[in-house]
Design a protein around this motif. Structure first.
Motif, PDB file in Angstrom:
ATOM      1  N   LYS A  46       0.844  -1.207   0.000  1.00 30.51           N
ATOM      2  CA  LYS A  46       0.000   0.000   0.000  1.00 30.51           C
ATOM      3  C   LYS A  46       0.878   1.257   0.000  1.00 30.51           C
ATOM      4  O   LYS A  46       0.590   2.221  -0.721  1.00 30.51           O
ATOM      5  CB  LYS A  46      -0.925   0.021   1.214  1.00 30.51           C
ATOM      6  N   VAL A  47       1.929   1.233   0.829  1.00 28.79           N
ATOM      7  CA  VAL A  47       2.847   2.384   0.856  1.00 28.79           C
ATOM      8  C   VAL A  47       3.404   2.617  -0.549  1.00 28.79           C
ATOM      9  O   VAL A  47       3.425   3.749  -1.041  1.00 28.79           O
ATOM     10  CB  VAL A  47       4.004   2.167   1.859  1.00 28.79           C
ATOM     11  N   LEU A  48       3.835   1.531  -1.199  1.00 30.48           N
ATOM     12  CA  LEU A  48       4.433   1.674  -2.525  1.00 30.48           C
ATOM     13  C   LEU A  48       3.410   2.097  -3.582  1.00 30.48           C
ATOM     14  O   LEU A  48       3.771   2.747  -4.562  1.00 30.48           O
ATOM     15  CB  LEU A  48       5.135   0.375  -2.928  1.00 30.48           C
ATOM     16  N   ASN A  49       2.146   1.782  -3.361  1.00 32.71           N
ATOM     17  CA  ASN A  49       1.105   2.264  -4.266  1.00 32.71           C
ATOM     18  C   ASN A  49       0.967   3.783  -4.164  1.00 32.71           C
ATOM     19  O   ASN A  49       0.732   4.458  -5.157  1.00 32.71           O
ATOM     20  CB  ASN A  49      -0.237   1.604  -3.965  1.00 32.71           C
ATOM     21  N   TYR A  50       1.089   4.310  -2.937  1.00 32.27           N
ATOM     22  CA  TYR A  50       0.958   5.754  -2.713  1.00 32.27           C
ATOM     23  C   TYR A  50       2.273   6.497  -2.919  1.00 32.27           C
ATOM     24  O   TYR A  50       2.279   7.651  -3.320  1.00 32.27           O
ATOM     25  CB  TYR A  50       0.444   6.036  -1.295  1.00 32.27           C
ATOM     26  N   ALA A  51       3.380   5.834  -2.611  1.00 36.54           N
ATOM     27  CA  ALA A  51       4.700   6.465  -2.698  1.00 36.54           C
ATOM     28  C   ALA A  51       5.689   5.454  -3.288  1.00 36.54           C
ATOM     29  O   ALA A  51       6.440   4.814  -2.560  1.00 36.54           O
ATOM     30  CB  ALA A  51       5.160   6.925  -1.313  1.00 36.54           C
ATOM     31  N   PRO A  52       5.675   5.283  -4.608  1.00 36.54           N
ATOM     32  CA  PRO A  52       6.459   4.220  -5.251  1.00 36.54           C
ATOM     33  C   PRO A  52       7.963   4.261  -4.973  1.00 36.54           C
ATOM     34  O   PRO A  52       8.614   3.229  -5.020  1.00 36.54           O
ATOM     35  CB  PRO A  52       6.194   4.435  -6.747  1.00 36.54           C
ATOM     36  N   GLN A  53       8.494   5.415  -4.661  1.00 33.90           N
ATOM     37  CA  GLN A  53       9.937   5.525  -4.423  1.00 33.90           C
ATOM     38  C   GLN A  53      10.305   5.475  -2.936  1.00 33.90           C
ATOM     39  O   GLN A  53      11.434   5.773  -2.572  1.00 33.90           O
ATOM     40  CB  GLN A  53      10.470   6.830  -5.037  1.00 33.90           C
ATOM     41  N   ASN A  54       9.367   5.100  -2.083  1.00 34.12           N
ATOM     42  CA  ASN A  54       9.634   5.068  -0.647  1.00 34.12           C
ATOM     43  C   ASN A  54      10.666   3.982  -0.343  1.00 34.12           C
ATOM     44  O   ASN A  54      10.373   2.783  -0.386  1.00 34.12           O
ATOM     45  CB  ASN A  54       8.345   4.829   0.137  1.00 34.12           C
ATOM     46  N   LYS A  55      11.865   4.434  -0.027  1.00 29.91           N
ATOM     47  CA  LYS A  55      13.001   3.525   0.185  1.00 29.91           C
ATOM     48  C   LYS A  55      12.785   2.618   1.393  1.00 29.91           C
ATOM     49  O   LYS A  55      13.120   1.432   1.363  1.00 29.91           O
ATOM     50  CB  LYS A  55      14.276   4.358   0.348  1.00 29.91           C
ATOM     51  N   GLU A  56      12.217   3.168   2.453  1.00 30.21           N
ATOM     52  CA  GLU A  56      11.978   2.373   3.667  1.00 30.21           C
ATOM     53  C   GLU A  56      11.048   1.188   3.370  1.00 30.21           C
ATOM     54  O   GLU A  56      11.319   0.051   3.761  1.00 30.21           O
ATOM     55  CB  GLU A  56      11.387   3.250   4.767  1.00 30.21           C
ATOM     56  N   ALA A  57       9.981   1.454   2.649  1.00 27.61           N
ATOM     57  CA  ALA A  57       9.039   0.383   2.298  1.00 27.61           C
ATOM     58  C   ALA A  57       9.692  -0.623   1.364  1.00 27.61           C
ATOM     59  O   ALA A  57       9.514  -1.840   1.527  1.00 27.61           O
ATOM     60  CB  ALA A  57       7.788   0.964   1.662  1.00 27.61           C
ATOM     61  N   GLN A  58      10.458  -0.129   0.408  1.00 31.20           N
ATOM     62  CA  GLN A  58      11.144  -1.034  -0.521  1.00 31.20           C
ATOM     63  C   GLN A  58      12.100  -1.958   0.226  1.00 31.20           C
ATOM     64  O   GLN A  58      12.142  -3.162  -0.029  1.00 31.20           O
ATOM     65  CB  GLN A  58      11.910  -0.229  -1.578  1.00 31.20           C
ATOM     66  N   GLU A  59      12.873  -1.394   1.139  1.00 31.16           N
ATOM     67  CA  GLU A  59      13.846  -2.205   1.871  1.00 31.16           C
ATOM     68  C   GLU A  59      13.166  -3.208   2.804  1.00 31.16           C
ATOM     69  O   GLU A  59      13.625  -4.341   2.950  1.00 31.16           O
ATOM     70  CB  GLU A  59      14.820  -1.315   2.640  1.00 31.16           C
ATOM     71  N   LYS A  60      12.064  -2.810   3.406  1.00 29.52           N
ATOM     72  CA  LYS A  60      11.356  -3.734   4.304  1.00 29.52           C
ATOM     73  C   LYS A  60      10.710  -4.878   3.533  1.00 29.52           C
ATOM     74  O   LYS A  60      10.769  -6.031   3.962  1.00 29.52           O
ATOM     75  CB  LYS A  60      10.318  -2.985   5.141  1.00 29.52           C
ATOM     76  N   ILE A  61      10.098  -4.567   2.402  1.00 26.30           N
ATOM     77  CA  ILE A  61       9.487  -5.637   1.614  1.00 26.30           C
ATOM     78  C   ILE A  61      10.589  -6.521   1.009  1.00 26.30           C
ATOM     79  O   ILE A  61      10.423  -7.734   0.881  1.00 26.30           O
ATOM     80  CB  ILE A  61       8.500  -5.094   0.559  1.00 26.30           C
ATOM     81  N   LEU A  62      11.719  -5.926   0.696  1.00 27.40           N
ATOM     82  CA  LEU A  62      12.870  -6.691   0.214  1.00 27.40           C
ATOM     83  C   LEU A  62      13.305  -7.707   1.272  1.00 27.40           C
ATOM     84  O   LEU A  62      13.534  -8.885   0.956  1.00 27.40           O
ATOM     85  CB  LEU A  62      14.021  -5.738  -0.129  1.00 27.40           C
ATOM     86  N   ASN A  63      13.397  -7.277   2.519  1.00 32.03           N
ATOM     87  CA  ASN A  63      13.793  -8.198   3.600  1.00 32.03           C
ATOM     88  C   ASN A  63      12.804  -9.349   3.744  1.00 32.03           C
ATOM     89  O   ASN A  63      13.198 -10.497   3.974  1.00 32.03           O
ATOM     90  CB  ASN A  63      13.941  -7.445   4.921  1.00 32.03           C
ATOM     91  N   ILE A  64      11.527  -9.054   3.599  1.00 28.47           N
ATOM     92  CA  ILE A  64      10.509 -10.112   3.677  1.00 28.47           C
ATOM     93  C   ILE A  64      10.717 -11.112   2.535  1.00 28.47           C
ATOM     94  O   ILE A  64      10.684 -12.322   2.738  1.00 28.47           O
ATOM     95  CB  ILE A  64       9.086  -9.508   3.659  1.00 28.47           C
ATOM     96  N   MET A  65      10.954 -10.600   1.347  1.00 28.44           N
ATOM     97  CA  MET A  65      11.160 -11.478   0.198  1.00 28.44           C
ATOM     98  C   MET A  65      12.414 -12.331   0.364  1.00 28.44           C
ATOM     99  O   MET A  65      12.419 -13.514   0.020  1.00 28.44           O
ATOM    100  CB  MET A  65      11.237 -10.661  -1.087  1.00 28.44           C
TER     101      MET A  65
END
Length: 182
Positions: free
Chosen positions: A61-80
């Motif tokens: 959801k964060v990435l839908n609203y803010a696609p370049q949000n680095k914090e969200a990208q890194e957290k979802i990366l860790n989950i993956m």
């Protein structure tokens, strides 16, 4: 009061009541579904509660609203990464590198992911970039050599270890790794 809701959620979190904190944030988000800080906090709470699936949903959801949000990208990366979703993780690292091209952590991770997805040639290209960034860091070169060896680049690994030994003569780490490589 919306701010009071967020503060109340933080208080519940501090007390360790993640369920109540999450419930409070969900209530807050009903009126403000695009509130990125609240979505990130909710994702953190889901991670702390061991619910990675829900956390990934909040981060998306964060990435839908803010696609370049680095914090969200890194957290979802860790989950993956924890789930062994190498191709999906590689896609996220590719995006992170577009905005931070010479970040050595991203480059190293990207190389490891290329190895995991059976693309050693792409890994080697990243490792060459990493060598240029770390060529004066005797502590990082053995780490690079280990990744190079995984990528099937024994010559590159040898070069990295020899450079580490040159920078720090008699370095036990570099010498031991070089001996094992031979």
């Amino acid at each position: 009061n919306r701010t009071a809701n967020v503060n109340q959620a933080l208080l519940y979190e501090a007390r360790g009541d993640y369920a109540k904190a999450g419930e409070t944030l969900r209530e807050f988000l009903k009126d403000r579904p695009a509130h990125v800080p609240a979505l990130l906090k909710l994702a953190d709470l889901e991670i702390k509660s061991g619910n990675q699936e829900a956390a990934a949903g909040q981060l998306q959801k964060v990435l839908n609203y803010a696609p370049q949000n680095k914090e969200a990208q890194e957290k979802i990366l860790n989950i993956m990464l924890q789930r062994g979703m190498w191709k999906e993780a590689l896609s996220i690292v590719d995006g992170l590198r577009k905005n931070d091209r010479f970040n050595p952590q991203y480059i190293a991770l990207q190389a490891r992911l290329y190895i995991e997805t059976n693309d050693p040639e792409a890994a080697r290209a990243n490792l060459d970039v990493l060598f240029s960034l770390w060529s004066d860091d005797a502590d990082r070169l053995p780490e690079l050599a280990a990744i190079q060896k995984q990528a099937g680049d024994t010559a590159g690994a040898r070069k990295s270890l020899q450079k580490a030994e040159q920078l720090q003569p008699h370095s036990s780490i570099a010498l031991l790794a070089l001996t094992r490589l031979e």
